[in-house]
Design a protein around this motif. Structure first.
Motif, PDB file in Angstrom:
ATOM      1  N   ARG A  81       0.915  -1.217   0.162  1.00  0.00           N
ATOM      2  CA  ARG A  81       0.065   0.000   0.000  1.00  0.00           C
ATOM      3  C   ARG A  81       0.814   1.148  -0.077  1.00  0.00           C
ATOM      4  NH1 ARG A  81      -5.313  -0.758  -0.242  1.00  0.00           N
ATOM      5  NH2 ARG A  81      -6.006  -2.385   0.603  1.00  0.00           N
ATOM      6  N   THR A  82       2.023   1.217   0.825  1.00  0.00           N
ATOM      7  CA  THR A  82       2.706   2.468   0.790  1.00  0.00           C
ATOM      8  C   THR A  82       3.460   2.575  -0.657  1.00  0.00           C
ATOM      9  OG1 THR A  82       3.514   2.065   3.148  1.00  0.00           O
ATOM     10  CG2 THR A  82       5.107   3.364   1.766  1.00  0.00           C
ATOM     11  N   LEU A  83       3.764   1.688  -1.196  1.00  0.00           N
ATOM     12  CA  LEU A  83       4.374   1.746  -2.930  1.00  0.00           C
ATOM     13  C   LEU A  83       3.320   2.177  -3.541  1.00  0.00           C
ATOM     14  CD1 LEU A  83       6.857  -1.125  -3.078  1.00  0.00           C
ATOM     15  CD2 LEU A  83       7.453   1.215  -3.155  1.00  0.00           C
ATOM     16  N   THR A  84       2.090   1.917  -3.610  1.00  0.00           N
ATOM     17  CA  THR A  84       1.059   1.923  -4.497  1.00  0.00           C
ATOM     18  C   THR A  84       0.660   3.590  -4.213  1.00  0.00           C
ATOM     19  OG1 THR A  84      -0.545   0.939  -3.201  1.00  0.00           O
ATOM     20  CG2 THR A  84       0.405  -0.294  -5.200  1.00  0.00           C
ATOM     21  N   ASP A  85       0.469   4.093  -2.948  1.00  0.00           N
ATOM     22  CA  ASP A  85       0.017   4.924  -2.826  1.00  0.00           C
ATOM     23  C   ASP A  85       1.033   6.161  -3.245  1.00  0.00           C
ATOM     24  OD1 ASP A  85      -1.923   4.386  -1.238  1.00  0.00           O
ATOM     25  OD2 ASP A  85      -1.104   4.657   0.673  1.00  0.00           O
ATOM     26  N   ARG A  86       2.558   5.943  -3.322  1.00  0.00           N
ATOM     27  CA  ARG A  86       3.465   6.776  -3.908  1.00  0.00           C
ATOM     28  C   ARG A  86       3.000   6.842  -5.478  1.00  0.00           C
ATOM     29  NH1 ARG A  86       5.702  10.459  -1.733  1.00  0.00           N
ATOM     30  NH2 ARG A  86       7.444  10.541  -2.909  1.00  0.00           N
ATOM     31  N   ILE A  87       2.873   5.758  -5.913  1.00  0.00           N
ATOM     32  CA  ILE A  87       2.669   5.729  -7.380  1.00  0.00           C
ATOM     33  C   ILE A  87       1.507   6.590  -7.800  1.00  0.00           C
ATOM     34  CG2 ILE A  87       2.052   4.213  -9.422  1.00  0.00           C
ATOM     35  CD1 ILE A  87       3.964   2.136  -7.780  1.00  0.00           C
ATOM     36  N   VAL A  88       0.315   6.256  -6.955  1.00  0.00           N
ATOM     37  CA  VAL A  88      -1.040   6.898  -7.091  1.00  0.00           C
ATOM     38  C   VAL A  88      -0.800   8.507  -6.965  1.00  0.00           C
ATOM     39  CG1 VAL A  88      -3.369   7.171  -6.461  1.00  0.00           C
ATOM     40  CG2 VAL A  88      -2.284   4.849  -6.738  1.00  0.00           C
ATOM     41  N   ALA A  89       0.197   8.812  -6.120  1.00  0.00           N
ATOM     42  CA  ALA A  89       0.275  10.394  -5.981  1.00  0.00           C
ATOM     43  C   ALA A  89       0.658  11.264  -7.058  1.00  0.00           C
ATOM     44  CB  ALA A  89       1.199  10.383  -4.924  1.00  0.00           C
ATOM     45  N   GLU A  90       1.162  10.547  -8.192  1.00  0.00           N
ATOM     46  CA  GLU A  90       1.824  11.092  -9.193  1.00  0.00           C
ATOM     47  C   GLU A  90       1.237  10.402 -10.459  1.00  0.00           C
ATOM     48  OE1 GLU A  90       3.084  14.030 -10.034  1.00  0.00           O
ATOM     49  OE2 GLU A  90       3.697  14.532  -8.074  1.00  0.00           O
ATOM     50  N   PRO A  91      -0.084  10.608 -10.827  1.00  0.00           N
ATOM     51  CA  PRO A  91      -0.728   9.843 -12.010  1.00  0.00           C
ATOM     52  C   PRO A  91       0.068   9.922 -13.458  1.00  0.00           C
ATOM     53  CG  PRO A  91      -2.151  11.395 -11.193  1.00  0.00           C
ATOM     54  CD  PRO A  91      -0.896  11.475 -10.366  1.00  0.00           C
ATOM     55  N   GLU A  92       0.342  11.127 -13.746  1.00  0.00           N
ATOM     56  CA  GLU A  92       0.938  11.284 -15.023  1.00  0.00           C
ATOM     57  C   GLU A  92       2.416  10.514 -14.973  1.00  0.00           C
ATOM     58  OE1 GLU A  92       0.241  13.885 -13.021  1.00  0.00           O
ATOM     59  OE2 GLU A  92      -1.590  14.886 -14.139  1.00  0.00           O
ATOM     60  N   LEU A  93       3.313  10.765 -13.894  1.00  0.00           N
ATOM     61  CA  LEU A  93       4.277   9.980 -13.780  1.00  0.00           C
ATOM     62  C   LEU A  93       4.191   8.377 -14.051  1.00  0.00           C
ATOM     63  CD1 LEU A  93       7.310  10.049 -13.808  1.00  0.00           C
ATOM     64  CD2 LEU A  93       7.116  10.297 -10.861  1.00  0.00           C
ATOM     65  N   ALA A  94       3.199   8.022 -13.326  1.00  0.00           N
ATOM     66  CA  ALA A  94       2.849   6.345 -13.457  1.00  0.00           C
ATOM     67  C   ALA A  94       2.728   6.157 -14.766  1.00  0.00           C
ATOM     68  CB  ALA A  94       1.600   6.283 -12.254  1.00  0.00           C
ATOM     69  N   ALA A  95       1.901   6.834 -15.558  1.00  0.00           N
ATOM     70  CA  ALA A  95       1.487   6.713 -16.915  1.00  0.00           C
ATOM     71  C   ALA A  95       2.586   6.688 -17.720  1.00  0.00           C
ATOM     72  CB  ALA A  95       0.435   7.608 -17.253  1.00  0.00           C
ATOM     73  N   ALA A  96       3.914   7.609 -17.504  1.00  0.00           N
ATOM     74  CA  ALA A  96       4.914   7.765 -18.298  1.00  0.00           C
ATOM     75  C   ALA A  96       5.773   6.833 -18.088  1.00  0.00           C
ATOM     76  CB  ALA A  96       5.527   9.244 -18.091  1.00  0.00           C
ATOM     77  N   VAL A  97       5.922   6.294 -16.891  1.00  0.00           N
ATOM     78  CA  VAL A  97       7.040   5.399 -16.412  1.00  0.00           C
ATOM     79  C   VAL A  97       6.826   4.109 -17.009  1.00  0.00           C
ATOM     80  CG1 VAL A  97       6.223   4.388 -14.263  1.00  0.00           C
ATOM     81  CG2 VAL A  97       8.756   4.865 -14.777  1.00  0.00           C
ATOM     82  N   THR A  98       5.692   3.304 -17.353  1.00  0.00           N
ATOM     83  CA  THR A  98       5.579   2.070 -17.890  1.00  0.00           C
ATOM     84  C   THR A  98       6.262   1.916 -19.157  1.00  0.00           C
ATOM     85  OG1 THR A  98       3.535   1.665 -16.581  1.00  0.00           O
ATOM     86  CG2 THR A  98       4.024   0.241 -18.357  1.00  0.00           C
ATOM     87  N   PRO A  99       5.839   2.588 -20.168  1.00  0.00           N
ATOM     88  CA  PRO A  99       6.458   2.521 -21.410  1.00  0.00           C
ATOM     89  C   PRO A  99       7.981   3.102 -21.339  1.00  0.00           C
ATOM     90  CG  PRO A  99       5.148   4.540 -21.677  1.00  0.00           C
ATOM     91  CD  PRO A  99       4.551   3.685 -20.304  1.00  0.00           C
TER      92      PRO A  99
END
Length: 182
Positions: A81-99
């Motif tokens: 949950r701590t890791l996913t909360d960090r990821i959810v906090a920056e949705p644009e970054l989450a979308a950009a980092v996968t590719p």
């Protein structure tokens, strides 16, 4: 470099990852494109660097010690949950980092390994907990946790589930992985 990363995150939030270029980040940072390319080999390198720093900027909170009396399953669920909360906090970054992380850029590869090591370290700390820090964690359990987490990241990045849903699903996966391991 810090100025470029700040500008990169601002640019990402403003225009999105498809439109962003290292040149536009350089312009936002007030440096020449040549200077930007000295530090960033590509926009994928920028996204991976931003993601790495975002994950490790949590002030050392791994979620592993959420409750001293909690068992390993609960500590692992807290770490997830701590890791996913960090990821959810920056949705644009989450979308950009996968590719970005799927690319072959050597700078991205280096960061991809550091990011994977961060996941491994956090899960290892959660598994060991406060009572057994010197006892080695079960390598098979750690591998399953890291594979599940990175697979969930890929699923969320592909739009098969949201990053918010990812945490709930992974909490259930941790429960399954940990059956018989407490």
């Amino acid at each position: 470099m810090a100025n470029l990363l700040t500008a990169g995150l601002e640019e990402l939030r403003t225009v999105g990852y498809e439109v962003l270029t290292v040149r536009t980040v350089a312009q936002r940072a007030g440096v020449s494109p040549a200077t930007a390319y000295t530090y960033l080999s590509s926009k994928n390198h920028l996204f991976a660097e931003l993601f790495w720093r975002h994950l490790t900027d949590a002030g050392g909170d791994s979620g592993a010690d959420a409750a001293t009396e909690a068992g390993p399953t609960e500590r692992l669920q807290s770490a997830v949950r701590t890791l996913t909360d960090r990821i959810v906090a920056e949705p644009e970054l989450a979308a950009a980092v996968t590719p970005a992380l799927l690319g072959s850029d050597p700078d991205v590869e280096r960061l991809r390994r550091r990011i994977g090591a961060e996941f491994y370290t956090r899960f290892e700390a959660a598994l060991a907990g406060p009572r057994r820090p010197d006892e080695p964690a079960d390598a098979a359990v750690l591998e399953a946790l890291v594979l599940a987490f990175t697979g969930a990241l890929l699923h969320a990045g592909m739009g098969l589930l949201t990053y918010d849903e990812m945490a709930d699903r992974l909490v259930g996966v941790v429960r399954v992985i940990m059956r018989g391991n407490e």
